[in-house]
Write a protein that holds these residues in place. Sequence first.
Motif, mmCIF file in Angstrom:
data_model
loop_
_atom_site.group_PDB
_atom_site.id
_atom_site.type_symbol
_atom_site.label_atom_id
_atom_site.label_comp_id
_atom_site.label_asym_id
_atom_site.label_seq_id
_atom_site.Cartn_x
_atom_site.Cartn_y
_atom_site.Cartn_z
ATOM 1 N N ILE A 37 0.882 -1.176 0.000
ATOM 2 C CA ILE A 37 0.000 0.000 0.000
ATOM 3 C C ILE A 37 0.913 1.217 0.000
ATOM 4 N N ASN A 38 0.899 1.936 -1.098
ATOM 5 C CA ASN A 38 1.762 3.111 -1.211
ATOM 6 C C ASN A 38 0.914 4.290 -1.655
ATOM 7 N N ARG A 39 1.193 5.436 -1.052
ATOM 8 C CA ARG A 39 0.449 6.642 -1.459
ATOM 9 C C ARG A 39 1.285 7.443 -2.444
ATOM 10 N N LEU A 40 0.712 7.716 -3.609
ATOM 11 C CA LEU A 40 1.419 8.490 -4.642
ATOM 12 C C LEU A 40 1.317 9.984 -4.314
ATOM 13 N N PRO A 41 2.176 10.793 -4.921
ATOM 14 C CA PRO A 41 2.137 12.235 -4.646
ATOM 15 C C PRO A 41 0.746 12.849 -4.891
ATOM 16 N N ASP A 42 -0.035 12.259 -5.838
ATOM 17 C CA ASP A 42 -1.382 12.826 -6.086
ATOM 18 C C ASP A 42 -2.430 12.311 -5.084
ATOM 19 N N GLY A 43 -1.958 11.544 -4.079
ATOM 20 C CA GLY A 43 -2.869 11.087 -3.027
ATOM 21 C C GLY A 43 -3.468 9.713 -3.297
ATOM 22 N N LYS A 44 -3.328 9.208 -4.543
ATOM 23 C CA LYS A 44 -3.930 7.902 -4.883
ATOM 24 C C LYS A 44 -3.130 6.764 -4.242
ATOM 25 N N LEU A 45 -3.841 5.663 -3.974
ATOM 26 C CA LEU A 45 -3.180 4.476 -3.429
ATOM 27 C C LEU A 45 -2.720 3.580 -4.565
ATOM 28 N N THR A 46 -1.560 2.985 -4.393
ATOM 29 C CA THR A 46 -1.102 2.017 -5.386
ATOM 30 C C THR A 46 -0.345 0.906 -4.665
ATOM 31 N N GLY A 47 -0.240 -0.210 -5.343
ATOM 32 C CA GLY A 47 0.450 -1.346 -4.728
ATOM 33 C C GLY A 47 1.924 -1.367 -5.082
ATOM 34 N N ASP A 48 2.538 -2.543 -4.911
ATOM 35 C CA ASP A 48 3.951 -2.726 -5.263
ATOM 36 C C ASP A 48 4.106 -3.219 -6.703
ATOM 37 N N VAL A 49 2.970 -3.464 -7.358
ATOM 38 C CA VAL A 49 2.994 -4.074 -8.689
ATOM 39 C C VAL A 49 2.503 -3.054 -9.722
ATOM 40 N N ASP A 50 3.165 -3.021 -10.850
ATOM 41 C CA ASP A 50 2.726 -2.171 -11.962
ATOM 42 C C ASP A 50 1.501 -2.866 -12.578
#
Length: 286
Positions: free
Chosen positions: A231-244
């Motif tokens: 669970i990673n938060r991108l600079p734009d606030g969206k959540l993303t995982g460890d996988v592309d």
Amino acid sequence: MTALVLDGAAIAREVLSELKPRVAVLERKRIRPGLATVLVGNNVASLAYVRNKVRACAEVGVHAEVHELDIDCGEAAIMAEVAALNSNRDIHGIIVQLPLPPGVDAQRVLQSVALEKDVDGFNWCNLGAIVDGHPRLVPCTPLGVITMLERTSVPLEGTHAVVIGRSSIVGKPMALLMISRGATVTVCNSKTPDLGSHTRSADILIAAAGRAKLVTADMVKAGAVVIDVGINRLPDGKLTGDVDYEAVRLKAGAISPVPGGVGRMTVAMLVANTVLAAERAAGVSP
Ligand code: NAD
């Protein structure tokens, strides 16, 4: 090829609805499973996690209470709160929401949770029981991943599983659970040279590093099952995982999304562990 999407939200709903009849059995004995969360400070992410947990409990009739403490209450006050909950007969599960403030020894606090109420599975005895192949209360995220794989009928025995991450609460117990199910397991960490040389041979790839888009399509074997714990938060606030996700889903056989994947399973397993703890306290078999 486009991967089958492992719908953590749907599987979690299934797990939660299967808990309802077990809660009903306890109710007939005038027992309502109870989960207490100790929340120190007002970290925004922690507040959101706690809200999700309380909502999931309510869905199946598990009592949930949140004990909020001031950010600078100090370790002794947190330990006292846990001690009171340890001896509260209406509470069957206790979680201490992480992170704890700087200056508080998180391990000392976590290890003070009564073994039989340790529904996060962080107590060293509960972790050790997994090593021995006799799990008692298993950390919710690895348990959620295993449940997701088993309920999607992904065979584990005889496969090569690669786990990225070796933390005590995700990577290591995850690896142990896979080993106990007959997988051959490789555990990678931030010092692993040439990560892709390991991941490319994985039938089941579990990413739990906390690094956005660490796993790219060229690191995945065609048809592999890819589980994204990150669970990673991108600079734009969206959540993303460890996988592309967008690229890997075109190559994998199955993939779990973020959000809507492992996170939902983790919450469901916490409620399941609380019901299990209540059943054990009451001498009821699940
Ligand atoms: P952690 O920071 O304790 O451990 C991360 C592990 O990843 C370490 O062992 C580290 O060596 C390894 N790692 C880091 N960078 C790497 C790299 N480039 N290559 C290979 N290995 C690398 O984190 P954690 O508590 O284990 O959590 C991992 C991730 O899972 C985080 O993003 C966390 O937010 C997420 N998480 C999600 C859930 C959920 O419910 N979905 C629950 C717990 C944790």
